[in-house]
Design an enzyme around this catalytic site. Structure first.
Site, PDB file in Angstrom:
ATOM      1  N   LYS A 181     -10.048  -4.794  11.923  1.00 37.29           N
ATOM      2  CA  LYS A 181      -8.921  -4.302  12.735  1.00 37.29           C
ATOM      3  C   LYS A 181      -8.782  -5.108  14.031  1.00 37.29           C
ATOM      4  CE  LYS A 181      -7.024  -1.522  10.011  1.00 37.29           C
ATOM      5  NZ  LYS A 181      -5.690  -1.848   9.494  1.00 37.29           N
TER       6      LYS A 181
ATOM      7  N   ASP B  51      -0.410  -7.443  -5.282  1.00 38.74           N
ATOM      8  CA  ASP B  51      -1.793  -7.455  -4.824  1.00 38.74           C
ATOM      9  C   ASP B  51      -1.807  -8.376  -3.605  1.00 38.74           C
ATOM     10  OD1 ASP B  51      -4.411  -8.087  -4.325  1.00 38.74           O
ATOM     11  OD2 ASP B  51      -4.974  -8.332  -6.435  1.00 38.74           O
TER      12      ASP B  51
ATOM     13  N   TYR C 121     -14.711  -2.348   8.769  1.00 40.80           N
ATOM     14  CA  TYR C 121     -13.305  -1.949   8.934  1.00 40.80           C
ATOM     15  C   TYR C 121     -12.852  -2.253  10.369  1.00 40.80           C
ATOM     16  CZ  TYR C 121      -9.350   1.379   9.213  1.00 40.80           C
ATOM     17  OH  TYR C 121      -8.129   1.978   9.398  1.00 40.80           O
TER      18      TYR C 121
ATOM     19  N   GLY D 201       0.828  -1.215   0.000  1.00 36.67           N
ATOM     20  CA  GLY D 201       0.000   0.000   0.000  1.00 36.67           C
ATOM     21  C   GLY D 201       0.854   1.253   0.000  1.00 36.67           C
TER      22      GLY D 201
ATOM     23  N   LEU E 297       1.555   3.527  -2.050  1.00 28.07           N
ATOM     24  CA  LEU E 297       1.162   4.771  -2.721  1.00 28.07           C
ATOM     25  C   LEU E 297       0.059   5.503  -1.963  1.00 28.07           C
ATOM     26  CD1 LEU E 297       1.160   3.526  -6.434  1.00 28.07           C
ATOM     27  CD2 LEU E 297       2.991   4.659  -5.179  1.00 28.07           C
ATOM     28  N   GLY E 298      -0.350   4.962  -0.827  1.00 25.04           N
ATOM     29  CA  GLY E 298      -1.435   5.574  -0.065  1.00 25.04           C
ATOM     30  C   GLY E 298      -0.958   6.719   0.822  1.00 25.04           C
ATOM     31  N   GLN E 299      -1.872   7.190   1.684  1.00 32.45           N
ATOM     32  CA  GLN E 299      -1.573   8.378   2.505  1.00 32.45           C
ATOM     33  C   GLN E 299      -0.355   8.164   3.398  1.00 32.45           C
ATOM     34  OE1 GLN E 299      -4.267   9.285   5.706  1.00 32.45           O
ATOM     35  NE2 GLN E 299      -3.649  11.434   5.829  1.00 32.45           N
TER      36      GLN E 299
HETATM   37  C1  AKB Z   1     -10.623   6.104   9.048  1.00 31.19           C
HETATM   38  O1  AKB Z   1     -11.187   7.182   9.292  1.00 31.19           O
HETATM   39  O2  AKB Z   1     -11.185   5.117   8.581  1.00 31.19           O
HETATM   40  C2  AKB Z   1      -9.151   5.982   9.373  1.00 31.19           C
HETATM   41  C3  AKB Z   1      -8.925   5.401  10.727  1.00 31.19           C
HETATM   42  C4  AKB Z   1      -9.226   6.168  11.939  1.00 31.19           C
HETATM   43  O3  AKB Z   1      -8.496   4.285  10.820  1.00 31.19           O
HETATM   44  N1  AKB Z   1      -8.520   7.271   9.286  1.00 31.19           N
END
Ligand code: AKB
Length: 314
Positions: A142, A49, A138, A8, A10-12
Site C-alpha cells: 500500500k 487478470d 499488504y 476486482g 466482484l469483491g466487497q
Molecule cells: C484489511 O483489514 O486488510 C482491510 C484494510 C484495513 O485495508 N480491511
C-alpha cells in the site's frame, strides 16, 4: 460522460461500487471486471487478470475507458499467509494498470489503506503525512502503491487519485481476508446466533467506515476539481473509530440478548496493534469536501435492518 473500468468488481467494494457508478455514469459506461465470473452477471463484464497486462490493454481499448478504479488486491490477513502472492498481485497489478493508463490516457483511482501505517506511526489523530513503516506485506504494497501513483502523476501526468480506506463494513458481499473483517461478521452472527466470538481483544481500536460513505468518497474524489487537489493518492478519510467492546454495545441497543466472548487470533491482533486508532482527515475535508454520514449507531441500525431482510430473519 466517463467510461469506467472496475477491477476486482466482484469483491466487497466492487460489487456495490458498480451499482453506484451505473447510477452516476449510466449502465453502458461502467465495465465490471474480475479474474473469474461467478455465474451470470447483470451488465457489462470482462475477464481481466490484473497480473496480465495484455488483458487490461485489450479491455481498456475495446471500451475506450477513461478511468480505471483498481480494486483487485489481496488484503492484510491473506497477504500475511502468502506474502509472495500479495506482492505479485498488489504491486504487479498496480504497475500494469498504471502502464496501461499512461499509454491509453486514463485516470486511475487506487484505494490505499490504514495498513499503510505501522507501529511507529502516531496512533491517535494520525496525520496524512507521517511515518509509514508498515509491518505487513499488504501494508508494504500500500505504501509502495501510494508512492508509485505519485510517481506516475508527476513523471507522466497520469491523473492518479486515492484514499486510505479504514475497515469497511457492508452487508452485500463479505470481505475476504482482512484484519477488520470481524466488524462485518459480528452483525451476521448477532442476527443468526445472538452471540459472537471476537478474534481481537476488546480494546483494539481501529478506524472503520460504512460502505455508503466509502462509495461516496470514491466518486467525490474522482469528480473533484483537479486544481483544488494539493494531495492526490493517499487521502486519510475517517468516519468512526471503535473497538470490539463498542460495536458489541451498539448491537446490544438493537439486540439486547446479544453476547460476545473472545478467542484472540495472534496474527490478526499483531496486525491490528500496528495500525492507527483514528485518522486526521482534514486534507480530504478541505480539498474535496469529504464528509461522512454514518456513525457507529446509525450504521448498526442500517446493517441490522438490511441483513435481516437479506437473511430473511424476522
Ligand atoms: C484489511 O483489514 O486488510 C482491510 C484494510 C484495513 O485495508 N480491511
Amino acid at each position: 460522460m466517463k467510461k469506467v473500468l472496475v477491477t476486482g468488481a466482484l469483491g466487497q467494494i466492487g460489487s456495490e461500487l458498480v451499482v453506484k457508478l451505473k447510477n452516476v455514469y449510466g449502465e453502458d459506461n461502467v465495465i465490471a471486471s474480475g479474474r473469474r465470473k461467478k455465474g451470470p452477471y447483470d451488465g457489462l463484464f470482462e475477464l481481466v487478470d490484473v497480473t496480465q497486462p495484455e488483458q487490461i490493454f485489450e479491455v481498456v481499448k475495446k471500451h475506450k475507458v477513461d478511468w480505471v478504479i483498481h480494486l483487485a488486491a489481496l488484503l492484510s490477513a491473506v497477504g500475511e499467509n502468502n506474502p509472495t502472492a500479495a506482492w505479485n498481485i498488489n504491486m504487479g497489478g498496480l504497475f500494469n494498470i498504471l502502464e496501461v493508463a499512461k499509454q491509453e490516457g486514463c485516470g486511475v483511482f487506487v484505494p490505499s489503506s490504514i495498513a499503510a501505517f505501522g507501529p511507529n506511526t502516531p496512533k491517535i489523530n494520525t496525520p496524512q503525512d507521517t511515518i509509514q513503516r508498515p509491518t505487513t506485506m499488504y501494508g508494504v504494497t500500500k505504501v509502495a502503491g501510494e508512492i508509485l501513483c505519485d510517481y506516475y502523476y508527476k513523471r507522466f501526468g497520469v491523473d492518479t487519485r486515492g484514499v486510505r480506506f479504514p475497515g469497511l463494513i457492508s452487508y452485500e458481499t463479505l470481505p475476504g481476508g482482512g484484519t477488520t473483517d470481524y466488524a462485518v461478521h459480528i452483525y451476521y452472527e448477532a442476527l443468526k446466533q445472538k452471540k459472537f466470538t471476537c478474534p481481537l481483544d476488546k480494546e483494539t481500536h481501529m478506524d472503520m467506515m460504512y460502505m455508503p460513505d466509502a462509495l461516496n468518497a470514491i466518486v467525490n474524489l474522482m469528480e473533484a476539481d483537479d486544481s483544488k487537489l494539493i494531495h492526490r493518492n493517499a487521502f486519510n478519510i475517517a468516519s468512526m473509530s471503535f473497538c470490539p467492546e463498542d460495536i458489541c454495545k451498539s448491537i446490544q441497543k438493537f439486540i439486547p440478548e446479544f453476547t460476545m466472548d473472545y478467542d484472540i487470533n495472534p496474527t490478526l491482533q499483531n496486525i491490528a496493534n500496528s495500525w492507527p486508532d483514528s485518522l486526521d482527515d482534514s486534507n480530504a475535508r478541505n480539498e474535496w469536501g469529504w464528509k461522512p454520514e454514518y456513525d457507529l449507531d446509525s450504521m448498526t441500525k442500517d446493517m441490522l435492518e438490511k441483513l435481516r431482510e437479506k437473511l430473511d430473519i424476522k
